[in-house]
Scaffold this motif. Structure first.
Motif, PDB file in Angstrom:
ATOM      1  N   GLU A 171     -10.564  41.770  -6.633  1.00 50.84           N
ATOM      2  CA  GLU A 171      -9.411  42.430  -6.003  1.00 50.84           C
ATOM      3  C   GLU A 171      -9.227  41.923  -4.577  1.00 50.84           C
ATOM      4  N   GLY A 172     -10.306  41.880  -3.813  1.00 48.60           N
ATOM      5  CA  GLY A 172     -10.229  41.374  -2.442  1.00 48.60           C
ATOM      6  C   GLY A 172      -9.770  39.922  -2.393  1.00 48.60           C
ATOM      7  N   THR A 182     -15.490  41.574  -6.598  1.00 48.09           N
ATOM      8  CA  THR A 182     -14.795  41.029  -5.426  1.00 48.09           C
ATOM      9  C   THR A 182     -13.402  40.492  -5.736  1.00 48.09           C
ATOM     10  N   TRP A 207     -17.342  43.000   3.052  1.00 44.08           N
ATOM     11  CA  TRP A 207     -17.910  41.709   2.653  1.00 44.08           C
ATOM     12  C   TRP A 207     -18.857  41.187   3.737  1.00 44.08           C
ATOM     13  N   PHE A 224     -11.867  45.226   2.952  1.00 44.84           N
ATOM     14  CA  PHE A 224     -12.635  44.332   2.074  1.00 44.84           C
ATOM     15  C   PHE A 224     -13.435  43.334   2.904  1.00 44.84           C
ATOM     16  N   TRP A 225     -12.799  42.698   3.898  1.00 47.11           N
ATOM     17  CA  TRP A 225     -13.497  41.702   4.717  1.00 47.11           C
ATOM     18  C   TRP A 225     -14.607  42.336   5.541  1.00 47.11           C
ATOM     19  N   GLN A 266      -6.208  47.396   3.237  1.00 48.76           N
ATOM     20  CA  GLN A 266      -7.237  47.308   2.198  1.00 48.76           C
ATOM     21  C   GLN A 266      -7.987  45.975   2.297  1.00 48.76           C
ATOM     22  N   LEU A 267      -7.258  44.901   2.562  1.00 44.63           N
ATOM     23  CA  LEU A 267      -7.872  43.583   2.708  1.00 44.63           C
ATOM     24  C   LEU A 267      -8.800  43.553   3.929  1.00 44.63           C
TER      25      LEU A 267
END
Length: 115
Positions: A14-15, A12, A94, A90-91, A86-87
């Motif tokens: 990177e995120g 995680t 997640w 990621f969320w 990308q973020l």
């Protein structure tokens, strides 16, 4: 942090770093210090620098060299549009993962009660 925490963090980090850069531009040591201040004490500076090289190569950040009072110029990283995408991914990931893990945990709790 225990070994299990370190292993989970690897997937995680990177995120997490992209989320930090979504707040403001920063250089490697600032990111490491921010993480350490928030309890991620086992993160090595080298880990963050390697990750920053990777996100730069993947085109998620813009880099600006800023003069430093001591030594060579610092590379300041800022999240760009590709990095924000990308973020966001990621969320989303997640949220799904956390929900499924929590569901497993709740089911596990109920299972224990019936034992």
């Amino acid at each position: 942090m225990g070994n299990q925490m370190t292993e989970m963090l690897k997937g995680t980090l990177e995120g997490i770093v992209l989320a930090i850069l979504a707040r403001r531009s920063a250089y490697g040591y600032e990111i490491t210090a921010w993480l350490r201040d928030r309890g991620f004490s086992d993160i090595a500076e080298g880990t963050i620098y390697a990750l920053l090289v990777r996100v730069e190569q993947r085109g998620f950040v813009d880099v600006e060299k800023v003069p430093s009072e001591k030594g060579p110029p610092r590379k300041v990283y800022s999240l760009n549009a590709k990095g924000r995408d990308q973020l966001a991914e990621f969320w989303r990931t997640w949220s799904v993962l956390a929900e499924r893990i929590e569901q497993l945990h709740r089911n596990d709790d109920h299972h224990d009660e019936g034992a």
